[in-house]
Design a protein around this motif. Structure first.
Motif, PDB file in Angstrom:
ATOM      1  N   LYS A   1     -24.300  59.736 111.881  1.00  0.00           N
ATOM      2  CA  LYS A   1     -23.844  59.166 113.154  1.00  0.00           C
ATOM      3  C   LYS A   1     -24.647  59.722 114.330  1.00  0.00           C
ATOM      4  O   LYS A   1     -24.585  59.191 115.442  1.00  0.00           O
ATOM      5  CB  LYS A   1     -22.359  59.476 113.367  1.00  0.00           C
ATOM      6  N   HIS A   2     -25.408  60.786 114.080  1.00  0.00           N
ATOM      7  CA  HIS A   2     -26.091  61.493 115.166  1.00  0.00           C
ATOM      8  C   HIS A   2     -27.599  61.587 114.963  1.00  0.00           C
ATOM      9  O   HIS A   2     -28.259  62.377 115.636  1.00  0.00           O
ATOM     10  CB  HIS A   2     -25.507  62.900 115.307  1.00  0.00           C
ATOM     11  N   THR A   3     -28.155  60.808 114.024  1.00  0.00           N
ATOM     12  CA  THR A   3     -29.596  60.814 113.805  1.00  0.00           C
ATOM     13  C   THR A   3     -30.156  59.406 113.950  1.00  0.00           C
ATOM     14  O   THR A   3     -29.503  58.425 113.601  1.00  0.00           O
ATOM     15  CB  THR A   3     -29.957  61.338 112.396  1.00  0.00           C
ATOM     16  N   TYR A   4     -31.372  59.313 114.454  1.00  0.00           N
ATOM     17  CA  TYR A   4     -32.014  58.015 114.653  1.00  0.00           C
ATOM     18  C   TYR A   4     -32.295  57.299 113.336  1.00  0.00           C
ATOM     19  O   TYR A   4     -32.395  56.079 113.298  1.00  0.00           O
ATOM     20  CB  TYR A   4     -33.334  58.192 115.419  1.00  0.00           C
ATOM     21  N   THR A   5     -32.441  58.068 112.255  1.00  0.00           N
ATOM     22  CA  THR A   5     -32.697  57.466 110.948  1.00  0.00           C
ATOM     23  C   THR A   5     -31.426  56.916 110.307  1.00  0.00           C
ATOM     24  O   THR A   5     -31.482  56.195 109.318  1.00  0.00           O
ATOM     25  CB  THR A   5     -33.287  58.505 109.975  1.00  0.00           C
ATOM     26  N   LYS A   6     -30.268  57.289 110.858  1.00  0.00           N
ATOM     27  CA  LYS A   6     -28.965  56.958 110.262  1.00  0.00           C
ATOM     28  C   LYS A   6     -28.852  57.545 108.854  1.00  0.00           C
ATOM     29  O   LYS A   6     -28.332  56.928 107.926  1.00  0.00           O
ATOM     30  CB  LYS A   6     -28.718  55.442 110.233  1.00  0.00           C
ATOM     31  N   LEU A   7     -29.330  58.783 108.724  1.00  0.00           N
ATOM     32  CA  LEU A   7     -29.280  59.518 107.462  1.00  0.00           C
ATOM     33  C   LEU A   7     -28.556  60.839 107.702  1.00  0.00           C
ATOM     34  O   LEU A   7     -28.604  61.392 108.803  1.00  0.00           O
ATOM     35  CB  LEU A   7     -30.689  59.830 106.947  1.00  0.00           C
ATOM     36  N   GLY A   8     -27.918  61.356 106.663  1.00  0.00           N
ATOM     37  CA  GLY A   8     -27.370  62.700 106.760  1.00  0.00           C
ATOM     38  C   GLY A   8     -25.925  62.813 106.328  1.00  0.00           C
ATOM     39  O   GLY A   8     -25.079  62.005 106.709  1.00  0.00           O
ATOM     40  N   GLY A   9     -25.653  63.837 105.525  1.00  0.00           N
ATOM     41  CA  GLY A   9     -24.293  64.112 105.070  1.00  0.00           C
ATOM     42  C   GLY A   9     -23.477  64.813 106.143  1.00  0.00           C
ATOM     43  O   GLY A   9     -23.812  64.791 107.328  1.00  0.00           O
ATOM     44  N   LYS A  10     -22.395  65.450 105.724  1.00  0.00           N
ATOM     45  CA  LYS A  10     -21.426  66.011 106.672  1.00  0.00           C
ATOM     46  C   LYS A  10     -21.807  67.418 107.140  1.00  0.00           C
ATOM     47  O   LYS A  10     -22.348  68.216 106.384  1.00  0.00           O
ATOM     48  CB  LYS A  10     -20.039  66.077 106.021  1.00  0.00           C
ATOM     49  N   ALA A  11     -21.463  67.686 108.410  1.00  0.00           N
ATOM     50  CA  ALA A  11     -21.472  69.051 108.929  1.00  0.00           C
ATOM     51  C   ALA A  11     -20.072  69.612 108.781  1.00  0.00           C
ATOM     52  O   ALA A  11     -19.088  68.908 109.035  1.00  0.00           O
ATOM     53  CB  ALA A  11     -21.877  69.062 110.399  1.00  0.00           C
ATOM     54  N   ASP A  12     -19.963  70.873 108.375  1.00  0.00           N
ATOM     55  CA  ASP A  12     -18.632  71.497 108.316  1.00  0.00           C
ATOM     56  C   ASP A  12     -17.969  71.415 109.692  1.00  0.00           C
ATOM     57  O   ASP A  12     -16.810  71.004 109.805  1.00  0.00           O
ATOM     58  CB  ASP A  12     -18.753  72.969 107.895  1.00  0.00           C
TER      59      ASP A  12
ATOM     60  N   SER B   1     -33.600  62.433 117.008  1.00  0.00           N
ATOM     61  CA  SER B   1     -34.667  61.431 117.005  1.00  0.00           C
ATOM     62  C   SER B   1     -35.834  61.836 116.111  1.00  0.00           C
ATOM     63  O   SER B   1     -36.569  60.982 115.631  1.00  0.00           O
ATOM     64  CB  SER B   1     -35.177  61.192 118.429  1.00  0.00           C
ATOM     65  N   ASN B   2     -36.019  63.116 115.890  1.00  0.00           N
ATOM     66  CA  ASN B   2     -37.154  63.589 115.092  1.00  0.00           C
ATOM     67  C   ASN B   2     -36.649  64.462 113.942  1.00  0.00           C
ATOM     68  O   ASN B   2     -37.196  65.509 113.651  1.00  0.00           O
ATOM     69  CB  ASN B   2     -38.119  64.384 115.983  1.00  0.00           C
ATOM     70  N   LEU B   3     -35.585  63.967 113.298  1.00  0.00           N
ATOM     71  CA  LEU B   3     -34.844  64.801 112.363  1.00  0.00           C
ATOM     72  C   LEU B   3     -34.342  63.993 111.173  1.00  0.00           C
ATOM     73  O   LEU B   3     -33.855  62.874 111.342  1.00  0.00           O
ATOM     74  CB  LEU B   3     -33.648  65.405 113.107  1.00  0.00           C
ATOM     75  N   ILE B   4     -34.488  64.574 109.988  1.00  0.00           N
ATOM     76  CA  ILE B   4     -33.863  64.016 108.789  1.00  0.00           C
ATOM     77  C   ILE B   4     -32.894  65.070 108.262  1.00  0.00           C
ATOM     78  O   ILE B   4     -33.285  66.219 108.037  1.00  0.00           O
ATOM     79  CB  ILE B   4     -34.894  63.672 107.705  1.00  0.00           C
ATOM     80  N   VAL B   5     -31.640  64.677 108.096  1.00  0.00           N
ATOM     81  CA  VAL B   5     -30.639  65.568 107.501  1.00  0.00           C
ATOM     82  C   VAL B   5     -30.394  65.101 106.073  1.00  0.00           C
ATOM     83  O   VAL B   5     -30.112  63.925 105.831  1.00  0.00           O
ATOM     84  CB  VAL B   5     -29.316  65.548 108.289  1.00  0.00           C
ATOM     85  N   ARG B   6     -30.525  66.011 105.124  1.00  0.00           N
ATOM     86  CA  ARG B   6     -30.339  65.653 103.720  1.00  0.00           C
ATOM     87  C   ARG B   6     -28.899  65.199 103.454  1.00  0.00           C
ATOM     88  O   ARG B   6     -27.986  65.474 104.232  1.00  0.00           O
ATOM     89  CB  ARG B   6     -30.699  66.830 102.817  1.00  0.00           C
TER      90      ARG B   6
ATOM     91  N   GLU C   1     -28.735  70.276 103.122  1.00  0.00           N
ATOM     92  CA  GLU C   1     -28.656  70.547 101.685  1.00  0.00           C
ATOM     93  C   GLU C   1     -28.681  69.250 100.885  1.00  0.00           C
ATOM     94  O   GLU C   1     -28.268  68.204 101.369  1.00  0.00           O
ATOM     95  CB  GLU C   1     -27.347  71.305 101.381  1.00  0.00           C
ATOM     96  N   GLU C   2     -29.174  69.384  99.660  1.00  0.00           N
ATOM     97  CA  GLU C   2     -29.087  68.256  98.731  1.00  0.00           C
ATOM     98  C   GLU C   2     -27.641  68.105  98.258  1.00  0.00           C
ATOM     99  O   GLU C   2     -26.851  69.049  98.317  1.00  0.00           O
ATOM    100  CB  GLU C   2     -29.983  68.510  97.492  1.00  0.00           C
TER     101      GLU C   2
END
Length: 306
Positions: free
Chosen positions: A27-38, A70-75, A302-303
């Motif tokens: 919800k917070h990355t331009y790629t619309k990628l990424g799992g949950k933050a604690d 904007s310049n970030l990929i979260v696994r 993290e994966e």
């Protein structure tokens, strides 16, 4: 430390509305990628940022800073501990020929504020999608300009939670590089030293750069922007194009047909698919031209555990 205990600690610093639990980072990355933050925290005062940093340092809670993603990929496995967003720190002010912008302000908006004050020097930034903090962190640049050309100083929270002013000359600014992360600093604001200029001339430059960006870049799809740094003597996009990689897909991730330097999320890609495509591009270009493409985009998190 258990998450319930961490949450109670955070509640002593922040309002409940500034703390989200199990927040999807896509919800917070331009790629619309990424799992949950604690925990995803959004303080709106410098002293609250300081307190969060001190808490995490003293209690050994992992702390991760993200800009506007904007310049970030979260696994896909997300991020443990506390993820800190400074989106609420977004004020921009002008003082003579200086522009002072908080970390969460968009660098595009900062360039527009400079235009409104008839100040020249930030025209190059009118199409960079990141925040001021992110732009300083990576010495962002475009169309022949870089942050280091106009940056005077920054205000940071250091790893101990103290407020420190750092001069631009001490930041080791180079192509897409600074020493900010090495120092463990978090940027709160930046001061840019600009020059008086003519409103119409500044606007004409910005309009031209905006047109170039919108006509050449695949802005209709989620992406991290330019994936790779410019290799010495080459252009990353040209190497990728000449490797016949445009249109190549892994899952929902695709090498853009419009601009080969972009990888776009065309169909609900996972971070694993997106990263796999980056690695495929690097491998193919290396095999074909002997050039090692270095990522400009950051990959964190993290994966997913099997």
């Amino acid at each position: 430390m258990e998450n319930a205990v961490i949450y109670n600690h955070l509640l002593t610093i922040l309002d409940e509305k500034h703390i989200a639990r199990d927040e999807y980072l896509k919800k917070h990355t331009y790629t619309k990628l990424g799992g949950k933050a604690d925990f995803f925290v959004t303080p709106n005062r410098y002293e609250d940022v300081q307190k969060v940093v001190k808490l995490c340092h003293e209690q050994r809670i992992p702390l991760t800073l993200i800009g506007n993603g904007s310049n970030l990929i979260v696994r896909d496995g997300g991020i443990r501990g506390v993820v800190l967003s400074l989106a609420n720190l977004n004020k921009i002010t002008t003082d003579g020929t200086r522009v002072v912008a908080e970390s969460g302000a968009a660098i595009i908006e900062t360039s527009r504020k400079a235009l409104a004050a008839k100040l020249s020097g930030l025209e190059f930034a009118c199409g960079i999608p990141g925040t001021v903090g992110g732009a300083v962190f990576m010495n962002a640049g475009a169309y022949g300009g870089e942050i280091k050309d106009v940056l005077e100083s920054i205000l940071v929270v250091d790893k101990h939670g103290d407020l420190v002013k750092r001069e631009a000359k001490d930041l080791d600014l180079a192509y897409r590089h600074s020493n900010i992360s090495e120092n463990g600093d978090i940027v709160l604001s930046a001061t840019f030293q600009l020059k008086e200029g003519n409103y119409d001339e500044i606007k004409a430059i910005m309009d031209d750069l905006t047109f170039k960006r919108e006509s050449k870049q695949p802005l209709e799809y989620p992406s991290c922007g330019s994936v790779f740094k410019r290799p010495p003597g080459y252009f990353a996009g040209k190497l990728i194009q000449d490797s016949d990689l445009q249109g190549t897909r892994i899952g929902g991730a695709e090498v853009s047909k419009k601009h080969a330097g972009f990888i776009v999320n065309v169909d609900n890609a996972s971070a694993t698919e997106y990263i796999s495509l980056i690695q495929h591009v690097q491998k193919t270009v290396k095999e074909k031209f002997g050039v090692a493409l270095e990522r400009e985009v950051r990959i964190i998190g993290e994966e997913i555990e099997e």
